[in-house]
Design an enzyme around this catalytic site. Structure first.
Site, PDB file in Angstrom:
ATOM      1  N   LYS A 115       0.881  -1.279   0.253  1.00 24.62           N
ATOM      2  CA  LYS A 115      -0.041  -0.051   0.092  1.00 24.62           C
ATOM      3  C   LYS A 115       0.900   1.366   0.032  1.00 24.62           C
ATOM      4  O   LYS A 115       0.482   2.132  -0.801  1.00 24.62           O
ATOM      5  CB  LYS A 115      -1.102  -0.022   1.086  1.00 24.62           C
ATOM      6  N   LYS A 201      -5.121 -10.187  -6.400  1.00 19.08           N
ATOM      7  CA  LYS A 201      -6.347 -10.514  -5.515  1.00 19.08           C
ATOM      8  C   LYS A 201      -7.619  -9.833  -5.879  1.00 19.08           C
ATOM      9  O   LYS A 201      -7.422  -8.512  -6.383  1.00 19.08           O
ATOM     10  CB  LYS A 201      -5.825 -10.218  -4.084  1.00 19.08           C
ATOM     11  N   LYS A 204     -11.499  -4.792  -3.209  1.00 20.79           N
ATOM     12  CA  LYS A 204     -12.281  -3.587  -3.400  1.00 20.79           C
ATOM     13  C   LYS A 204     -11.662  -2.168  -3.751  1.00 20.79           C
ATOM     14  O   LYS A 204     -12.342  -1.318  -4.111  1.00 20.79           O
ATOM     15  CB  LYS A 204     -12.661  -3.023  -1.761  1.00 20.79           C
TER      16      LYS A 204
HETATM   17  P1  TYM Z   1     -10.754  -6.565   4.409  1.00 20.89           P
HETATM   18  O1  TYM Z   1     -11.741  -5.593   4.941  1.00 20.89           O
HETATM   19  O2  TYM Z   1      -9.846  -6.190   3.580  1.00 20.89           O
HETATM   20  O3  TYM Z   1     -11.159  -7.981   4.179  1.00 20.89           O
HETATM   21  C1  TYM Z   1     -12.309  -8.459   4.943  1.00 20.89           C
HETATM   22  C2  TYM Z   1     -12.243 -10.072   5.238  1.00 20.89           C
HETATM   23  O4  TYM Z   1     -12.313 -10.592   3.499  1.00 20.89           O
HETATM   24  C3  TYM Z   1     -11.090 -11.377   3.321  1.00 20.89           C
HETATM   25  N1  TYM Z   1     -10.698 -11.037   1.914  1.00 20.89           N
HETATM   26  C4  TYM Z   1     -10.633 -12.070   0.887  1.00 20.89           C
HETATM   27  N2  TYM Z   1     -10.421 -13.396   1.239  1.00 20.89           N
HETATM   28  C5  TYM Z   1     -10.373 -14.082   0.187  1.00 20.89           C
HETATM   29  N3  TYM Z   1      -9.909 -13.626  -1.293  1.00 20.89           N
HETATM   30  C6  TYM Z   1      -9.889 -12.549  -1.238  1.00 20.89           C
HETATM   31  N4  TYM Z   1      -9.803 -11.729  -2.920  1.00 20.89           N
HETATM   32  C7  TYM Z   1     -10.175 -11.408  -0.466  1.00 20.89           C
HETATM   33  N5  TYM Z   1     -10.105 -10.198  -0.097  1.00 20.89           N
HETATM   34  C8  TYM Z   1     -10.523  -9.881   0.965  1.00 20.89           C
HETATM   35  C9  TYM Z   1      -9.942 -10.685   4.175  1.00 20.89           C
HETATM   36  O5  TYM Z   1      -8.950 -11.756   4.416  1.00 20.89           O
HETATM   37  C10 TYM Z   1     -10.749 -10.444   5.450  1.00 20.89           C
HETATM   38  O6  TYM Z   1     -10.782 -11.687   6.322  1.00 20.89           O
HETATM   39  N6  TYM Z   1      -7.218  -5.610   8.139  1.00 20.89           N
HETATM   40  C11 TYM Z   1      -8.755  -6.525   7.902  1.00 20.89           C
HETATM   41  C12 TYM Z   1      -9.830  -6.029   8.846  1.00 20.89           C
HETATM   42  C13 TYM Z   1      -9.690  -6.451  10.069  1.00 20.89           C
HETATM   43  C14 TYM Z   1      -9.591  -7.545  10.765  1.00 20.89           C
HETATM   44  C15 TYM Z   1      -9.205  -7.315  12.251  1.00 20.89           C
HETATM   45  C16 TYM Z   1      -9.416  -8.861  10.420  1.00 20.89           C
HETATM   46  C17 TYM Z   1      -9.471  -5.419  10.895  1.00 20.89           C
HETATM   47  N7  TYM Z   1      -8.919  -5.944  12.444  1.00 20.89           N
HETATM   48  C18 TYM Z   1      -8.959  -8.354  13.202  1.00 20.89           C
HETATM   49  C19 TYM Z   1      -9.577  -9.788  11.549  1.00 20.89           C
HETATM   50  C20 TYM Z   1      -9.269  -9.822  12.669  1.00 20.89           C
HETATM   51  C21 TYM Z   1      -9.176  -6.057   6.305  1.00 20.89           C
HETATM   52  O7  TYM Z   1      -8.787  -4.945   5.945  1.00 20.89           O
HETATM   53  O8  TYM Z   1      -9.856  -7.017   5.731  1.00 20.89           O
END
Ligand code: TYM
Length: 339
Positions: A115, A201, A204
């Protein structure tokens, strides 16, 4: 069993979020209940401050994400559903852990490197320290299981490192404060890839909407995106080895398998020899079948502002209560005086 996970309210939730994470939240809310445990799922709105954002959009998409999670099957009567901003113990705990987390550990985070790119000096401090907030999110509740996609595995390993160092530095050997959380990653959907590029990947933040299936896409949009998804001219092989070096084909087959509950091997044994002209409509239909009821429930819920606010308020009250003992114990372990 304490299940804890979060999802950011930036951009629209997509198929990768659903297959990689949300579907497991729904499953684990039941497993936790059956085991006499609890499941806490939150909107990571504080994490959204790490990149430039529009306040009005953040507000609207936080509420939309609650509607999406409920539409996907998360039940506010079974799971504790809330947003971080209503639970100040998250950023409080982040600060308490900031003396333990190491610059070198954060510097190694691949999401930070991706990022920030070449412009590290111009990034917000929040983008760099973001994984410490993520560690606080799970350690605050003594999480045992954290359902996430593969891309969050490194952040969870960091959370374990922070927990272990804190336990070693500040707790008696026989009474560690923090539980080490285990990531729960679905093998069949660990990393759903972009429809336009099998090496990236599904995300969003991809500027092309054609690269992803949004959970709110209607049937026409889904069929069109699948029809236009990048592939190669070869028919599907009958065995998995035939997908080596064919990332786009592997991605579509994996998505179909994840949706229909079949292994890649099984999908290929039934569809091997077919061209994409035949396979893509099948995949599109499987997607519509899964996502149409979700988007229908989402549309019914998203205007019901009162219900969404109430879900978050109720969830936040419970989360504040669940987090209180560990936060107090962390203050005490660090020798901080509180009245
Ligand atoms: P975020 O918002 O990017 O994504 C939410 C969840 O979706 C999963 N994910 C995917 N899984 C498979 N293939 C993909 N292409 C894909 N894109 C996203 C992510 O792995 C995630 O589980 N930092 C985290 C949010 C967060 C969090 C936490 C997660 C904040 N605190 C504590 C677990 C525990 C995030 O940005 O996820």
């Amino acid at each position: 069993m304490r299940v804890v996970s979060g999802i950011q309210p930036t951009g629209k939730p997509h198929l990768g979020n659903y297959l990689g994470a949300i579907r497991n939240y729904v499953k684990l809310q039941d497993d936790a209940q059956a085991a006499g445990g609890e499941c806490l799922i939150f909107i990571a709105d504080l994490h959204a401050l790490s990149l430039p954002h529009d306040p009005a959009e953040l507000h609207a998409s936080t509420l939309e994400l609650v509607a999406t999670l409920v539409a996907c099957g998360l039940d506010p009567n079974k799971a504790i559903l809330f947003n971080q901003a209503q639970v100040p113990a998250h950023p409080e705990m982040q600060w308490l852990l900031s003396g333990t987390a190491r610059m070198g550990w954060l510097n190694r985070m691949t999401q930070w490197k991706d990022k920030a790119g070449k412009n590290r000096e111009g990034q917000s401090i929040a983008l760099f320290t973001y994984p410490v907030l993520q560690a606080a999110d799970v350690l605050l509740y003594q999480a045992t299981h954290v359902p996430v996609g593969e891309d969050q595995k490194q952040h969870l390993e960091l959370a374990r490192d922070i927990a272990q160092k804190f336990n070693n530095d500040f707790c008696p050997e026989d009474a560690p404060l923090f539980t080490l959380p285990e990531p729960i990653i679905p093998p069949e959907a660990a990393r759903i890839m972009s429809l336009r590029d099998g090496s990236a990947k599904m995300s969003k933040s991809d500027p092309s909407d054609m690269s992803r299936i949004n959970l709110q896409d209607d049937a026409d949009a889904i069929m069109k995106k699948i029809k236009k998804a990048k592939t190669d001219p070869e028919p599907l092989p009958s065995e998995e080895a035939g997908l080596n070096a064919r990332p786009e084909a592997l991605n579509l087959v994996s998505i179909y398998g994840a949706l229909t509950g079949q292994s890649v091997e099984r999908v290929l044994s039934e569809n091997g020899g077919q061209g994409f002209g035949a396979f893509k409509p099948k995949l599109g239909e499987a997607l519509v079948e899964t996502l149409a009821p979700i988007s229908e429930r989402f549309r019914a819920l998203k205007e019901d502002r009162e219900t969404l606010d109430a879900i978050l308020a109720r969830g936040a009250a419970k989360a504040r209560e669940r987090g209180t003992p560990t936060l107090a114990a962390a203050y005490e372990a660090l020798g901080l005086v509180r009245g």
